[in-house]
Design a protein around this motif. Structure first.
Motif, mmCIF file in Angstrom:
data_model
loop_
_atom_site.group_PDB
_atom_site.id
_atom_site.type_symbol
_atom_site.label_atom_id
_atom_site.label_comp_id
_atom_site.label_asym_id
_atom_site.label_seq_id
_atom_site.Cartn_x
_atom_site.Cartn_y
_atom_site.Cartn_z
ATOM 1 N N ASP A 186 0.144 -1.367 2.090
ATOM 2 C CA ASP A 186 1.294 -0.481 1.899
ATOM 3 C C ASP A 186 1.560 -0.213 0.428
ATOM 4 O O ASP A 186 2.047 0.859 0.054
ATOM 5 C CB ASP A 186 2.547 -1.108 2.524
ATOM 6 N N ARG A 187 1.225 -1.196 -0.438
ATOM 7 C CA ARG A 187 1.533 -1.053 -1.859
ATOM 8 C C ARG A 187 0.673 -0.006 -2.553
ATOM 9 O O ARG A 187 0.935 0.350 -3.708
ATOM 10 C CB ARG A 187 1.380 -2.402 -2.566
ATOM 11 N N THR A 189 0.506 3.078 -1.778
ATOM 12 C CA THR A 189 1.196 4.378 -1.777
ATOM 13 C C THR A 189 2.701 4.148 -1.932
ATOM 14 O O THR A 189 3.462 4.287 -0.977
ATOM 15 C CB THR A 189 0.901 5.162 -0.485
ATOM 16 N N PRO A 190 3.156 3.769 -3.132
ATOM 17 C CA PRO A 190 4.581 3.517 -3.334
ATOM 18 C C PRO A 190 5.424 4.781 -3.171
ATOM 19 O O PRO A 190 4.959 5.892 -3.460
ATOM 20 C CB PRO A 190 4.653 2.975 -4.769
ATOM 21 N N ASP A 191 6.643 4.596 -2.706
ATOM 22 C CA ASP A 191 7.597 5.698 -2.546
ATOM 23 C C ASP A 191 8.259 5.950 -3.896
ATOM 24 O O ASP A 191 9.367 5.498 -4.169
ATOM 25 C CB ASP A 191 8.640 5.314 -1.488
ATOM 26 N N MET A 196 8.855 0.248 -7.102
ATOM 27 C CA MET A 196 7.654 -0.586 -7.221
ATOM 28 C C MET A 196 7.822 -1.547 -8.390
ATOM 29 O O MET A 196 8.610 -1.309 -9.310
ATOM 30 C CB MET A 196 6.405 0.281 -7.404
ATOM 31 N N ASN A 228 7.558 1.862 0.288
ATOM 32 C CA ASN A 228 6.221 2.453 0.287
ATOM 33 C C ASN A 228 6.121 3.540 1.343
ATOM 34 O O ASN A 228 6.849 3.519 2.347
ATOM 35 C CB ASN A 228 5.162 1.386 0.578
#
Length: 498
Positions: A186-187, A189-191, A196, A228
């Protein structure tokens, strides 16, 4: 041409045959890189000049100004650096986030590590911490950096991104497993940038007033909480807003919602490094927090947007060689390579006087004998001497700033195989996999499968064998994700022993 090159011995640009293109020339297996490594410097110098004019890596970025505030009253135990000398002390900062592999016009939600480069404008000169949003990296020897980055760019024949290039390199470089596991989790593709963490990743050092040295790793933990995108959400955002992360950061600061990070450090006494069971200077490994817990240092807040993107963000230049007195480096081979590579890249991309640009210039008084060069836009030292020593009152050296001597256990210089001296590629990525929840594991293998399915079987087989050695469930999950049976990939004796 490809046929003509087959079977040829690799050479330098001047035709000298290369005997080892895998390992930098170091002082012992754990020692620093030595200056006579002509191959390393030739590869780096050429790599830094391959593209004009955007950055070779970290081309697409966003940045903001902020403030670092000290909260720990005990930092004097570890360092004489004045920016830490009292609780409440504030230092102005500039933080640039970036994607690593994409061009300037690429989407900033791509699956990619994120750069986390900080400039502290301290009273003793700039401290530049060039990190990422991951605590490790794909490789641990700078000689392989240009080779690795080429796999993340474009195929020289098709000019397209190539999963085959990526997985071919990773499958032949098992030290990449830890970072690959993070990248496809998941990390990867951080939001946005606010949600992050950041890490120095490299091992640096701190020196106190007694001359005692401590190795350290820096951590910046987001106070906004980790968020993420899933693979599907990140892919969709690329079609909705290519600049999502840039827009999110700029708008948050513009409306007064200032993002913050908790600044922490791991500390290792110098003597521990010689006997610690993990090479503490290996960029593909973390220091378990159970051995070296994080220590709270302060808080970082971003509170001002740049006024002109080109002048302040595009021309920002970060040098890991820039540390304040009371701080230093380590035998981390990748860090040692970057001490040379980063300023060399800036001189090429921006010009030899890049440090005079307002975003890069120290905010404290400074004196140097460096003169002339393209685009010298200040007084250039006027009529004062441009040499040292001189008898006209020019700036002079001060012995209190001499670097602390460092001793190494060996004096043998050679190309020591980093694989021969440490072939445990599997423990830490396996531990990371086992820490994930079942649904996070499922997303991880699905993300890997969507990419690995595009490459030929022989590369799939090699890579899945690596995943299997990390954890059988890891290898089995990836095999299933690409529609294959683990029994057809992993050797039978390994299946039995598992």
């Amino acid at each position: 041409m490809a046929e003509e090159l087959k079977g040829k011995v690799m050479t330098t640009d001047a035709g000298r045959p290369v005997g080892d293109n895998q390992n930098s020339l170091t002082l012992g297996p754990r020692g620093p890189v030595v200056f006579e490594d002509f191959l390393l410097f030739e590869k780096m110098a050429h790599f830094n000049r391959e593209r004009v004019p955007e950055r070779v890596v970290h081309a697409k970025g966003s940045a903001a100004y902020g403030t670092f505030t000290v909260t720990n009253p005990d930092m004097a135990k570890y360092t004489t650096a004045k920016l830490f000398d009292k609780v409440g002390k504030q230092t102005p900062t500039f933080l640039r986030f970036s994607t690593v592999g994409g061009e300037k016009g690429s989407a900033d939600t791509e699956r990619d590590p994120r750069g986390f480069a900080l400039k502290f404008y301290t009273e003793e000169g700039n401290w530049d911490m060039v990190g990422n949003n991951t605590p490790v990296f794909f490789i641990r020897d700078p000689l392989k950096f240009s080779d690795f980055i080429h796999t993340q760019k474009r195929d020289p024949a098709t000019n397209l991104k190539s999963p085959t290039m990526m997985w071919d390199f990773w499958s032949l470089s098992p030290e990449s497993l830890h970072q690959v596991t993070i990248l496809f989790s998941d990390r990867g593709t951080p939001d946005g940038y606010r949600h992050m963490n950041g890490y120095s990743s490299h091992t640096f050092s701190l020196i106190n007033a007694k001359g005692e040295l401590f190795y350290c790793k820096w951590h910046f933990k987001t106070k906004q909480g980790i968020k993420n995108f899933t693979r599907e959400e990140a892919d969709n955002m690329k079609s909705v807003d290519m600049d999502y992360s840039q827009r999110d950061l700029f708008n948050a600061i513009e409306k007064g919602d200032f993002p913050k990070w908790r600044v922490q450090v791991q500390i290792m006494p110098e003597a521990d490094a010689a006997t610690y069971h993990i090479n503490p200077f290996d960029l593909t490994k973390v220091w378990p927090h159970s051995d070296y817990p994080v220590i709270e240092v302060g808080e970082l807040e971003l509170n001002r947007n740049p006024e002109n993107y080109f002048a302040e963000v595009e021309q920002a230049a970060f040098d890991p060689k820039n540390v304040a007195p009371g701080m230093g480096f380590s035998p981390d081979k990748m860090l040692q390579g970057r001490l040379i590579s980063y300023p060399d890249a800036h001189r090429y991309r921006i010009g030899v006087n890049y440090n005079l640009l307002p975003v890069n210039e120290p905010k404290c008084p400074y004196s140097t004998y460096n003169r002339d060069g393209s685009m010298r836009f200040n007084a250039n030292g006027g009529s004062t001497p441009n040499y040292e020593p001189n008898s006209f009152g020019g700036p002079t050296q001060h012995p209190k700033y001499v670097e602390r001597p460092t001793s190494y256990s060996t004096s043998t210089v050679g190309r020591f195989s980093h694989r021969e001296h440490d072939s445990d590629y599997y423990t830490q990525p396996g531990n990371l996999f086992r820490l994930m929840s079942p649904d996070a594991q499922e997303r991880l293998v699905g993300n890997i499968g969507s990419s690995l399915s595009q490459v030929e079987q022989r590369i799939q087989d090699l890579q899945i064998n690596h995943f299997y050695k990390c954890d059988p469930k890891y290898g089995e999950g990836v095999a299933k994700a690409i529609g294959r049976k683990i029994e057809d990939i992993v050797k039978k004796e390994e299946l039995v022993s598992a």
